[in-house]
Write an enzyme that holds these catalytic residues in place. Structure first.
Site, PDB file in Angstrom:
ATOM      1  N   LYS A  22       0.838  -1.215   0.000  1.00 49.85           N
ATOM      2  CA  LYS A  22       0.000   0.000   0.000  1.00 49.85           C
ATOM      3  C   LYS A  22       0.868   1.258   0.000  1.00 49.85           C
ATOM      4  CE  LYS A  22      -1.819   1.597   4.127  1.00 49.85           C
ATOM      5  NZ  LYS A  22      -1.507   2.979   4.440  1.00 49.85           N
ATOM      6  N   ASN A  23       1.871   1.275   0.861  1.00 45.34           N
ATOM      7  CA  ASN A  23       2.623   2.522   1.038  1.00 45.34           C
ATOM      8  C   ASN A  23       3.651   2.779  -0.062  1.00 45.34           C
ATOM      9  OD1 ASN A  23       1.034   3.127   3.187  1.00 45.34           O
ATOM     10  ND2 ASN A  23       2.477   2.396   4.744  1.00 45.34           N
ATOM     11  N   ARG A  91      -4.237   9.550   3.585  1.00 41.92           N
ATOM     12  CA  ARG A  91      -2.954  10.144   3.981  1.00 41.92           C
ATOM     13  C   ARG A  91      -2.083  10.415   2.748  1.00 41.92           C
ATOM     14  NH1 ARG A  91      -1.596  12.986   8.009  1.00 41.92           N
ATOM     15  NH2 ARG A  91       0.624  13.251   8.124  1.00 41.92           N
ATOM     16  N   CYS A 115      -5.143   7.553   9.186  1.00 40.12           N
ATOM     17  CA  CYS A 115      -5.469   6.999  10.506  1.00 40.12           C
ATOM     18  C   CYS A 115      -5.098   7.944  11.629  1.00 40.12           C
ATOM     19  CB  CYS A 115      -4.714   5.684  10.702  1.00 40.12           C
ATOM     20  SG  CYS A 115      -5.385   4.349   9.715  1.00 40.12           S
ATOM     21  N   ARG A 120       0.322  13.936  13.567  1.00 40.22           N
ATOM     22  CA  ARG A 120       0.863  13.655  12.226  1.00 40.22           C
ATOM     23  C   ARG A 120       1.000  14.958  11.442  1.00 40.22           C
ATOM     24  NH1 ARG A 120      -1.807   8.376   9.564  1.00 40.22           N
ATOM     25  NH2 ARG A 120       0.256   8.187   8.645  1.00 40.22           N
ATOM     26  N   PRO A 121       1.850  15.878  11.927  1.00 40.58           N
ATOM     27  CA  PRO A 121       2.008  17.132  11.196  1.00 40.58           C
ATOM     28  C   PRO A 121       2.709  16.896   9.856  1.00 40.58           C
ATOM     29  CG  PRO A 121       3.662  16.966  12.929  1.00 40.58           C
ATOM     30  CD  PRO A 121       2.784  15.757  13.060  1.00 40.58           C
ATOM     31  N   ILE A 122       2.654  17.901   8.965  1.00 41.50           N
ATOM     32  CA  ILE A 122       3.394  17.768   7.693  1.00 41.50           C
ATOM     33  C   ILE A 122       4.399  18.917   7.553  1.00 41.50           C
ATOM     34  CG2 ILE A 122       1.670  16.362   6.475  1.00 41.50           C
ATOM     35  CD1 ILE A 122       0.772  18.960   5.064  1.00 41.50           C
ATOM     36  N   ASP A 301       3.812  -0.080  12.105  1.00 41.33           N
ATOM     37  CA  ASP A 301       2.574  -0.607  11.502  1.00 41.33           C
ATOM     38  C   ASP A 301       2.266  -2.039  11.956  1.00 41.33           C
ATOM     39  OD1 ASP A 301       2.394   1.748  10.160  1.00 41.33           O
ATOM     40  OD2 ASP A 301       3.036   0.968   8.227  1.00 41.33           O
ATOM     41  N   ILE A 321       7.511   5.800  17.110  1.00 34.05           N
ATOM     42  CA  ILE A 321       7.179   6.584  15.917  1.00 34.05           C
ATOM     43  C   ILE A 321       5.935   7.436  16.164  1.00 34.05           C
ATOM     44  CG2 ILE A 321       6.716   6.512  13.423  1.00 34.05           C
ATOM     45  CD1 ILE A 321       9.365   5.172  14.075  1.00 34.05           C
ATOM     46  N   ARG A 390      -9.324  -0.181   3.870  1.00 34.05           N
ATOM     47  CA  ARG A 390      -8.447   0.858   3.308  1.00 34.05           C
ATOM     48  C   ARG A 390      -7.077   0.297   2.968  1.00 34.05           C
ATOM     49  NH1 ARG A 390      -9.376   6.421   6.462  1.00 34.05           N
ATOM     50  NH2 ARG A 390      -7.743   6.986   5.009  1.00 34.05           N
TER      51      ARG A 390
HETATM   52  N1  EPU Z   1       6.587  13.830  11.389  1.00 37.10           N
HETATM   53  C1  EPU Z   1       6.579  15.160  11.740  1.00 37.10           C
HETATM   54  N2  EPU Z   1       6.441  16.087  10.738  1.00 37.10           N
HETATM   55  C2  EPU Z   1       6.299  15.723   9.424  1.00 37.10           C
HETATM   56  C3  EPU Z   1       6.285  14.358   9.074  1.00 37.10           C
HETATM   57  C4  EPU Z   1       6.428  13.423  10.085  1.00 37.10           C
HETATM   58  O1  EPU Z   1       6.722  15.525  12.916  1.00 37.10           O
HETATM   59  O2  EPU Z   1       6.189  16.618   8.577  1.00 37.10           O
HETATM   60  C5  EPU Z   1       6.744  12.809  12.443  1.00 37.10           C
HETATM   61  C6  EPU Z   1       5.443  11.996  12.636  1.00 37.10           C
HETATM   62  O3  EPU Z   1       4.581  12.626  13.533  1.00 37.10           O
HETATM   63  C7  EPU Z   1       5.999  10.679  13.155  1.00 37.10           C
HETATM   64  C8  EPU Z   1       7.342  10.540  12.415  1.00 37.10           C
HETATM   65  O4  EPU Z   1       7.693  11.856  11.987  1.00 37.10           O
HETATM   66  O5  EPU Z   1       6.263  10.791  14.531  1.00 37.10           O
HETATM   67  C9  EPU Z   1       7.346   9.610  11.240  1.00 37.10           C
HETATM   68  O6  EPU Z   1       6.228   9.856  10.408  1.00 37.10           O
HETATM   69  P1  EPU Z   1       6.259   9.568   8.834  1.00 37.10           P
HETATM   70  O7  EPU Z   1       6.264  10.859   8.129  1.00 37.10           O
HETATM   71  O8  EPU Z   1       7.343   8.580   8.520  1.00 37.10           O
HETATM   72  O9  EPU Z   1       4.845   8.877   8.620  1.00 37.10           O
HETATM   73  P2  EPU Z   1       3.852   9.093   7.424  1.00 37.10           P
HETATM   74  O10 EPU Z   1       4.595   9.369   6.167  1.00 37.10           O
HETATM   75  O11 EPU Z   1       2.739   9.979   7.817  1.00 37.10           O
HETATM   76  C10 EPU Z   1       3.929   6.602   6.602  1.00 37.10           C
HETATM   77  C11 EPU Z   1       2.908   5.536   6.371  1.00 37.10           C
HETATM   78  C12 EPU Z   1       2.382   5.025   7.701  1.00 37.10           C
HETATM   79  C13 EPU Z   1       3.562   4.500   8.521  1.00 37.10           C
HETATM   80  C14 EPU Z   1       4.633   5.586   8.690  1.00 37.10           C
HETATM   81  C15 EPU Z   1       5.876   5.112   9.416  1.00 37.10           C
HETATM   82  C16 EPU Z   1       1.889   6.162   4.260  1.00 37.10           C
HETATM   83  C17 EPU Z   1       0.728   6.682   3.516  1.00 37.10           C
HETATM   84  N3  EPU Z   1       1.813   6.083   5.577  1.00 37.10           N
HETATM   85  O12 EPU Z   1       3.231   7.633   7.305  1.00 37.10           O
HETATM   86  O13 EPU Z   1       1.500   3.957   7.402  1.00 37.10           O
HETATM   87  O14 EPU Z   1       3.110   4.100   9.794  1.00 37.10           O
HETATM   88  O15 EPU Z   1       5.013   6.080   7.380  1.00 37.10           O
HETATM   89  O16 EPU Z   1       6.442   4.046   8.764  1.00 37.10           O
HETATM   90  O17 EPU Z   1       2.894   5.789   3.661  1.00 37.10           O
HETATM   91  C18 EPU Z   1      -0.260   2.482   7.804  1.00 37.10           C
HETATM   92  O18 EPU Z   1       0.028   1.934   6.727  1.00 37.10           O
HETATM   93  O19 EPU Z   1      -1.108   1.989   8.614  1.00 37.10           O
HETATM   94  C19 EPU Z   1       0.400   3.721   8.169  1.00 37.10           C
HETATM   95  C20 EPU Z   1      -0.036   4.504   9.144  1.00 37.10           C
END
Ligand code: EPU
Length: 407
Positions: A22-23, A91, A115, A120-122, A301, A321, A390
């Site tokens: 998926k990811n 997401r 989820c 989960r900030p960006i 995950d 995480i 999903r």
């Molecule tokens: N973080 C920030 N700011 C950002 C981005 C991330 O503070 O701008 C923090 C997050 O809060 C977290 C850490 O950095 O503490 C890592 O987050 P990451 O960005 O790696 O997560 P993500 O990209 O939102 C993806 C997967 C998730 C998976 C995580 C970690 C997708 C669509 N989602 O999320 O998948 O858990 O990486 O491997 O690729 C799932 O499949 O159930 C799922 C939640």
């Protein structure tokens, strides 16, 4: 809200065919906009993928999907006006920022959904964009990005982030110069996206540990690509082997799963692998303490599915995480689980689970409730299974084939 009923206690064994990740699939589908036609195989049949394809259709792309293969034609891409209700639903929609800013000079997009598993900030995505020369304005629930030129630059991520690494690679792929991302994520899904882009003609390479370099190119070509197997889906079904005695998983890449297999061995399972087939055979289950970390660490995950095994033998989970990924434990406790939650960790005492009504609140946690229902005494109703659909392709059929009694 859809629900399912599981009659616990049936013995499960047999084979599961693992689908594409998926990811990987979500960012790769988004990046298909960068060429005229892409043919993607091993696409998982999940609602998040269908929603991403619908987002693309609304801005002018066409797609045909059949037998886990999708052909995306982007030659009709005409609009940068996105369907913001779909954007807020998944997401992976944030990847459209990094992709579309190559094509249009500006874009307005809602914040992504996904989820609820903690903060989960960006901000790493948006701060990184600014360092590449992209202008970013945040409003109440929308982000506006615009550019004259994407210049490239050096970005150090404060914390490894899968989403930010991929999004900044997307935004840099056609930049005027060179981008270097330090402390980049090295998850197998990031590797898959890089392989896909390089096959299209991008110039992306690892120049040091967790340091990726992107040299901008002017054009990306049509591409055929096979999405890699989903290590998280494989790890989830491996739990069935630990719970019931034995399971065989087909179409698996164990090189992406070392930390997961180590924990399975620690739990008392025997692992064998041949020709993409992974066999999990339980000996005697043992108590384990699980700690999640960025790849190559144990994946966040998988901590929720693995918690179900720990209800049999005890143990603990620390999630490094996400800071709120234990809401499934409150539901498991309704099933006679004995799980104490404190901040970023849980401690599990062994109990015999009993069926009752529970609600899936997130994808992996929802699947953990289904696994809990399979070993519980009596009948378990899991509500809100849309959230499981999903990300787990055909999970009811896969479980029925293993011998589960699901109504
Ligand atoms: N973080 C920030 N700011 C950002 C981005 C991330 O503070 O701008 C923090 C997050 O809060 C977290 C850490 O950095 O503490 C890592 O987050 P990451 O960005 O790696 O997560 P993500 O990209 O939102 C993806 C997967 C998730 C998976 C995580 C970690 C997708 C669509 N989602 O999320 O998948 O858990 O990486 O491997 O690729 C799932 O499949 O159930 C799922 C939640």
């Amino acid at each position: 809200m859809k629900s399912l009923k599981i009659i616990g206690g049936n013995h499960l064994s047999g084979d599961v065919i693992i689908d594409g990740a998926k990811n990987s699939a979500l960012p790769i589908i988004a990046a298909s906009l960068l060429c005229e036609e892409s043919v993607l195989s091993n696409i998982p049949n999940i609602t998040d993928v269908l929603k991403m394809l619908d987002i693309l259709k609304i801005i002018g792309c066409e797609y045909k999907i059949k037998n886990k293969k999708v052909i995306i034609n982007s030659s009709g891409l005409k609009s940068n006006v996105l369907d913001n209700s779909l954007i807020s639903d998944i997401r992976g929609s944030y990847y459209l920022m990094g992709v579309l800013i190559n094509i249009f000079d500006s874009l307005t997009i809602n914040y992504p959904g996904g989820c609820k598993i903690g903060d989960r900030p960006i901000n790493f995505h948006l701060d990184g964009f600014k360092q590449l020369g992209i202008e970013v304005k945040e409003e109440e629930n929308q982000i506006q990005i615009s550019k004259k030129e994407i210049l490239g630059g050096k970005i150090t991520l404060p914390k490894s982030s899968v989403g930010a690494t991929i999004n900044l690679i997307f935004a840099s792929v056609k930049c005027k110069g060179v981008t270097v991302i330090e402390n980049a994520s090295i998850e197998p899904e990031v590797e898959d996206v890089i392989s896909f882009l390089n096959l299209m003609g991008a110039k992306i390479s690892w120049i040091d540990n967790k340091v990726v370099e992107i040299r901008g190119v002017t054009k990306l070509n049509n591409v055929e690509f096979k999405i890699k197997p989903d290590r998280i889906e494989a790890g989830t079904y491996a739990v069935i082997g630990a719970l019931f005695g034995e399971v065989r998983l087909f179409n698996v890449n164990i090189h992406d799963m070392k930390s997961t297999l180590n924990v399975l061995e620690e739990l008392g399972c025997e692992i064998s692998y041949n020709d993409n087939i992974l066999k999990i055979k339980r000996k005697e289950l043992k108590k384990v303490d699980i700690v999640t970390n960025p790849y190559p660490g144990f994946p966040t995950d998988l901590q929720q599915p693995f918690t179900v095994v720990l209800t049999k033998v005890g143990g603990s989970v620390t999630d490094n995480i996400f800071n709120n990924r234990f809401s499934n434990c409150l539901e498991i406790n309704k099933m006679n689980g004995d799980i104490a939650i404190s901040d970023d960790s849980i401690s599990i005492k062994p109990t015999k689970l009993k069926g009752t009504k529970v609600k899936a609140n997130n994808l992996r946690g929802g699947m953990s409730l289904v696994l809990a229902g399979l070993i519980a005494e009596g009948e378990t109703t899991v509500e809100n299974i849309e959230i499981i659909e999903r990300g787990y392709p055909n999970f009811i059929n896969k479980l029925l084939k293993l011998g589960a009694k699901i109504i």
